[in-house]
Design a protein around this motif. Structure first.
Motif, PDB file in Angstrom:
ATOM      1  N   ASP A   1       4.951   0.512 -12.323  1.00 24.57           N
ATOM      2  CA  ASP A   1       5.373   0.583 -14.045  1.00 24.57           C
ATOM      3  C   ASP A   1       6.532  -0.723 -13.720  1.00 24.57           C
ATOM      4  N   ASP A   2       6.546  -1.378 -14.950  1.00 20.49           N
ATOM      5  CA  ASP A   2       7.701  -2.509 -15.278  1.00 20.49           C
ATOM      6  C   ASP A   2       8.047  -3.188 -14.098  1.00 20.49           C
ATOM      7  N   PRO A   3       6.921  -4.114 -13.449  1.00 19.98           N
ATOM      8  CA  PRO A   3       7.620  -5.094 -12.670  1.00 19.98           C
ATOM      9  C   PRO A   3       8.419  -6.229 -13.164  1.00 19.98           C
ATOM     10  N   PRO A   4       9.208  -6.995 -12.681  1.00 25.96           N
ATOM     11  CA  PRO A   4      10.119  -7.874 -13.478  1.00 25.96           C
ATOM     12  C   PRO A   4       9.015  -9.024 -14.050  1.00 25.96           C
ATOM     13  N   ASP A   5       9.558  -9.756 -15.145  1.00 20.36           N
ATOM     14  CA  ASP A   5       9.040 -10.733 -15.928  1.00 20.36           C
ATOM     15  C   ASP A   5       8.176 -11.570 -14.847  1.00 20.36           C
ATOM     16  N   LYS A   6       7.075 -11.751 -15.321  1.00 22.21           N
ATOM     17  CA  LYS A   6       5.857 -12.750 -14.698  1.00 22.21           C
ATOM     18  C   LYS A   6       5.532 -12.384 -13.482  1.00 22.21           C
ATOM     19  N   LYS A   7       5.826 -11.106 -12.932  1.00 31.74           N
ATOM     20  CA  LYS A   7       5.422 -10.627 -11.400  1.00 31.74           C
ATOM     21  C   LYS A   7       4.385  -9.778 -11.448  1.00 31.74           C
ATOM     22  N   ALA A   8       3.769  -9.498 -12.626  1.00 29.35           N
ATOM     23  CA  ALA A   8       2.713  -8.387 -12.618  1.00 29.35           C
ATOM     24  C   ALA A   8       1.607  -8.701 -11.517  1.00 29.35           C
ATOM     25  N   LYS A   9       1.042 -10.201 -11.622  1.00 25.49           N
ATOM     26  CA  LYS A   9      -0.099 -10.854 -11.086  1.00 25.49           C
ATOM     27  C   LYS A   9       0.278 -10.709  -9.419  1.00 25.49           C
ATOM     28  N   ASN A  10       1.667 -10.772  -9.195  1.00 28.59           N
ATOM     29  CA  ASN A  10       2.059 -10.773  -7.561  1.00 28.59           C
ATOM     30  C   ASN A  10       2.052  -9.207  -7.188  1.00 28.59           C
ATOM     31  N   ILE A  11       2.354  -8.510  -8.064  1.00 24.14           N
ATOM     32  CA  ILE A  11       2.536  -7.057  -7.765  1.00 24.14           C
ATOM     33  C   ILE A  11       1.029  -6.649  -7.428  1.00 24.14           C
ATOM     34  N   ALA A  12       0.160  -6.860  -8.467  1.00 30.15           N
ATOM     35  CA  ALA A  12      -1.211  -6.622  -8.206  1.00 30.15           C
ATOM     36  C   ALA A  12      -1.706  -7.209  -6.922  1.00 30.15           C
ATOM     37  N   LEU A  13      -1.532  -8.395  -6.488  1.00 31.38           N
ATOM     38  CA  LEU A  13      -1.901  -8.996  -5.340  1.00 31.38           C
ATOM     39  C   LEU A  13      -1.381  -8.249  -4.113  1.00 31.38           C
ATOM     40  N   VAL A  14      -0.115  -8.106  -4.154  1.00 33.29           N
ATOM     41  CA  VAL A  14       0.390  -7.107  -3.103  1.00 33.29           C
ATOM     42  C   VAL A  14      -0.012  -5.879  -2.715  1.00 33.29           C
ATOM     43  N   GLY A  15      -0.246  -5.238  -3.974  1.00 31.14           N
ATOM     44  CA  GLY A  15      -0.776  -3.916  -4.167  1.00 31.14           C
ATOM     45  C   GLY A  15      -2.197  -3.644  -3.709  1.00 31.14           C
ATOM     46  N   ARG A  16      -2.958  -4.803  -4.030  1.00 33.10           N
ATOM     47  CA  ARG A  16      -4.347  -4.754  -3.506  1.00 33.10           C
ATOM     48  C   ARG A  16      -4.149  -4.869  -1.857  1.00 33.10           C
ATOM     49  N   MET A  17      -3.238  -5.773  -1.199  1.00 30.21           N
ATOM     50  CA  MET A  17      -3.317  -5.926   0.253  1.00 30.21           C
ATOM     51  C   MET A  17      -2.784  -4.621   0.779  1.00 30.21           C
ATOM     52  N   MET A  18      -1.919  -3.910  -0.092  1.00 28.43           N
ATOM     53  CA  MET A  18      -1.419  -2.570   0.718  1.00 28.43           C
ATOM     54  C   MET A  18      -2.530  -1.470   0.506  1.00 28.43           C
ATOM     55  N   SER A  19      -3.272  -1.546  -0.714  1.00 29.99           N
ATOM     56  CA  SER A  19      -4.251  -0.489  -0.915  1.00 29.99           C
ATOM     57  C   SER A  19      -5.047   0.077   0.233  1.00 29.99           C
ATOM     58  N   HIS A  20      -5.221  -1.125   1.221  1.00 35.90           N
ATOM     59  CA  HIS A  20      -6.120  -0.657   2.507  1.00 35.90           C
ATOM     60  C   HIS A  20      -5.154   0.387   3.315  1.00 35.90           C
ATOM     61  N   PHE A  21      -4.239   0.260   3.358  1.00 31.65           N
ATOM     62  CA  PHE A  21      -2.981   1.005   4.511  1.00 31.65           C
ATOM     63  C   PHE A  21      -2.774   2.364   3.653  1.00 31.65           C
ATOM     64  N   ILE A  22      -2.901   2.297   2.296  1.00 32.45           N
ATOM     65  CA  ILE A  22      -2.361   3.368   1.494  1.00 32.45           C
ATOM     66  C   ILE A  22      -3.477   4.498   1.791  1.00 32.45           C
ATOM     67  N   VAL A  23      -4.907   4.009   1.553  1.00 25.40           N
ATOM     68  CA  VAL A  23      -6.204   4.670   1.830  1.00 25.40           C
ATOM     69  C   VAL A  23      -6.280   5.092   3.242  1.00 25.40           C
ATOM     70  N   SER A  24      -5.615   4.405   4.226  1.00 25.52           N
ATOM     71  CA  SER A  24      -5.779   4.942   5.599  1.00 25.52           C
ATOM     72  C   SER A  24      -4.438   6.328   5.780  1.00 25.52           C
ATOM     73  N   ILE A  25      -3.548   5.890   5.148  1.00 23.45           N
ATOM     74  CA  ILE A  25      -2.370   7.045   5.231  1.00 23.45           C
ATOM     75  C   ILE A  25      -2.981   8.289   4.484  1.00 23.45           C
ATOM     76  N   ILE A  26      -3.696   8.120   3.678  1.00 20.33           N
ATOM     77  CA  ILE A  26      -4.332   9.316   2.998  1.00 20.33           C
ATOM     78  C   ILE A  26      -5.342  10.010   3.699  1.00 20.33           C
ATOM     79  N   GLN A  27      -6.130   9.346   4.748  1.00 20.59           N
ATOM     80  CA  GLN A  27      -7.125   9.673   5.257  1.00 20.59           C
ATOM     81  C   GLN A  27      -6.407  10.613   6.678  1.00 20.59           C
ATOM     82  N   ARG A  28      -5.287   9.985   7.128  1.00 26.73           N
ATOM     83  CA  ARG A  28      -4.602  10.431   8.386  1.00 26.73           C
ATOM     84  C   ARG A  28      -3.990  11.868   7.677  1.00 26.73           C
TER      85      ARG A  28
END
Length: 533
Positions: A259-286
């Motif tokens: 929620d509410d990333p800084p101005d004009k940072k939403a796309k960057n958040i989406a990119l970083v989150g997309r890269m982190m999503s693989h590790f998030i799923v890995s933690i959930i499976q663990r």
């Protein structure tokens, strides 16, 4: 004369170019600029895998673009190579050559382009952030700690208002499983969202399945189109939400919400989150694996009841009790007889049925401590309340026709330890069992104890032989066919015969089918028939 490979035209190209086999990852060509950059000869690179030489990985790159490549099309992306310490804009394509699928990559150096260099610098910072986050995450002692730390680290680093994990479970219900916000830190999660989530978000599903984030900057749109979902998310005071899908084996397993990333940072958040999503799923499976192992360690596999390990763990961590504790000890009556006559599968059904009855009155408090033995702990109850609970249990097992011997014991506060209570309940249970076997069987008038001692004592040879018995022994006679021929499917009557001492009956096919019995051989048939009627 052999035809030149298409990538050989790049030999004197100013930019780095290499080609690799998309199935084996073997490098089959590097131009002069590439060889000079990696300081390698033509003979040396042919012995290398692309991920090993280019990225210095021991396995294929987790961000490999091979699945996205098509013949005649270029896929463009940006990558900072830590070995060369330079950032590149990459143009990848696929080429079919001599029956092989070949990846061709052209790398354009971005270090001289100021505008793109700012983007590269941000990407470098993100890469450092991700590496630091993963290092700290894997140092956590549990998967839950890892996830909470990751959300906190991401929210603070990117200056967001909050970050949450939502998981899809149990027929596509949505579960809010982790939450962090700027003001309160790690927060409580909400109850499950009782709706077919994947059916509900049809507009997002196409993006989600391709691992593409959704950025919402107009809350009124989601409020108008998905009012129930909006109410569950409760984005009060939020002006922007970023949703990053979590994919497991190609299926949508949930999403990360920021929620509410800084101005004009939403796309960057989406990119970083997309890269982190693989590790998030890995933690959930663990986490799921750990929880499953813990469940197996503390639960009985047949019934689902808590086991001795769970009982010992509960007793070790308990604090001094201010109120009383009651122990109820239950033993399934007649289990051996059922196992001997009907098989262990029927015995297992009897055990499961007994547990289900106990669990209905004492959810989360029933421990299976033996083949046919259960213990129930009732903590924090006064003696009168505990005795009422025991009386309710006895009424319930009579109503459901379940044979259980029950013993109970209660003590105030911490005056008496568990072992003493257990021993007292055990003695009480054996008194109850003795009382049961001392009673007469209603149908035969024979004391149950006498019947139990005499069970199996007489042989058929000791019984006087009748004329009918002689006929059966000397002549061909199929007793089952004779029995079923009398009880035809459309007959207006049912037939059954039984041994009253053993309480075992053989019933006709029409009786079995019309009253939904599993087999023609039925233990305690009269009782089961009364229940069905």
């Amino acid at each position: 004369m052999n035809e030149r490979a298409p990538w050989e035209m790049f030999e004197n190209f100013n930019e780095i170019v290499y080609a690799s086999d998309m199935e084996t990852y073997d490098i089959i060509y590097m131009n002069k600029a590439a060889r000079d950059s990696f300081q390698i000869t033509e003979e040396e690179y042919k012995k290398q895998k692309c991920y090993s030489l280019i990225s210095r990985f021991s396995l294929p790159c987790y961000f490999c673009t091979n699945p996205k490549l098509k013949v005649g099309e270029f896929y463009e992306w940006v990558y900072h190579n830590p070995y060369l310490k330079r950032s590149f804009k990459l143009k990848d394509t696929m080429y079919c050559y001599e029956g092989r699928k070949i990846r061709i990559e052209i790398a354009i150096d971005l270090t001289l382009n100021e505008q793109e260099n700012r983007s590269v610098n941000e990407m470098i910072r993100d890469e450092v952030f991700i590496n630091s986050c993963l290092t700290m995450t894997h140092s956590a002692s549990t998967p839950n700690e890892s996830m909470n730390f990751m959300l906190q680290y991401m929210g603070q680093y990117k200056g967001c208002k909050s970050a949450s994990i939502y998981e899809i479970r149990n027929n596509n219900w949505l579960y809010h499983t982790y939450c962090w916000d700027f003001e309160n830190g790690i927060c409580p999660v909400k109850a499950p969202f009782q709706i077919d989530f994947l059916e509900y978000i049809k507009e997002w599903k196409r993006k989600f399945v391709h691992n593409e984030p959704v950025i919402l900057k107009d809350m009124e749109i989601i409020k108008r189109k998905m009012p129930e979902f909006y109410s569950y998310l409760a984005p009060e005071g939020v002006s922007c939400m970023v949703f990053i899908p979590l994919l497991y084996n190609g299926e949508i397993s949930g999403f990360l919400r920021v929620d509410d990333p800084p101005d004009k940072k939403a796309k960057n958040i989406a990119l970083v989150g997309r890269m982190m999503s693989h590790f998030i799923v890995s933690i959930i499976q663990r986490r799921n694996l750990v929880e499953n192992l813990e469940y197996l360690s503390f639960h009985d596999q047949l019934t689902g009841a808590l086991n001795r390990n769970a009982l010992n763990a509960h007793l070790k961590k308990e604090d001094k009790r201010q109120k009383g504790r009651g122990v109820i000890y239950c033993d399934v009556i007649g289990l051996k007889k059922v196992n001997d006559m009907l098989g262990h599968a029927s015995g297992d059904k009897l055990i499961v049925r007994a547990y289900q009855t106990l669990a209905g009155l004492f959810p989360g408090k029933v421990y299976r401590v033996g083949g046919d033995e259960f213990i129930i702990l009732e903590d924090g109850k006064e003696e009168r309340e505990f005795n009422q609970t025991v009386s309710q249990l006895k009424k319930k097992i009579r109503a459901e026709n379940i044979s259980l011997s029950i013993g109970s014991a209660w003590a105030d506060g911490g005056e008496v330890g568990f072992e003493q209570l257990f021993k007292a309940a055990d003695e009480c249970m054996y008194e109850d069992k003795f009382s049961y076997y001392s009673q007469e069987e209603p149908m035969t008038g024979v004391p149950r104890e006498t019947k139990r001692r005499s069970y199996g004592a007489r042989s058929i040879a000791e019984k006087p032989q009748t004329s009918f018995g002689t006929f059966i022994e000397k002549c061909y006679f199929d007793a089952e066919s004779f029995f079923q021929s009398v009880a035809l499917p459309d007959a207006p009557f049912y037939l059954y015969c039984g041994d009253l001492e053993k309480n075992l009956y053989y019933i006709s096919d029409n009786l079995k089918d019309d009253f939904n019995f599993d087999d023609n051989l039925v233990y305690d048939f009269v009782t089961h028939l009364e229940i069905r009627i």
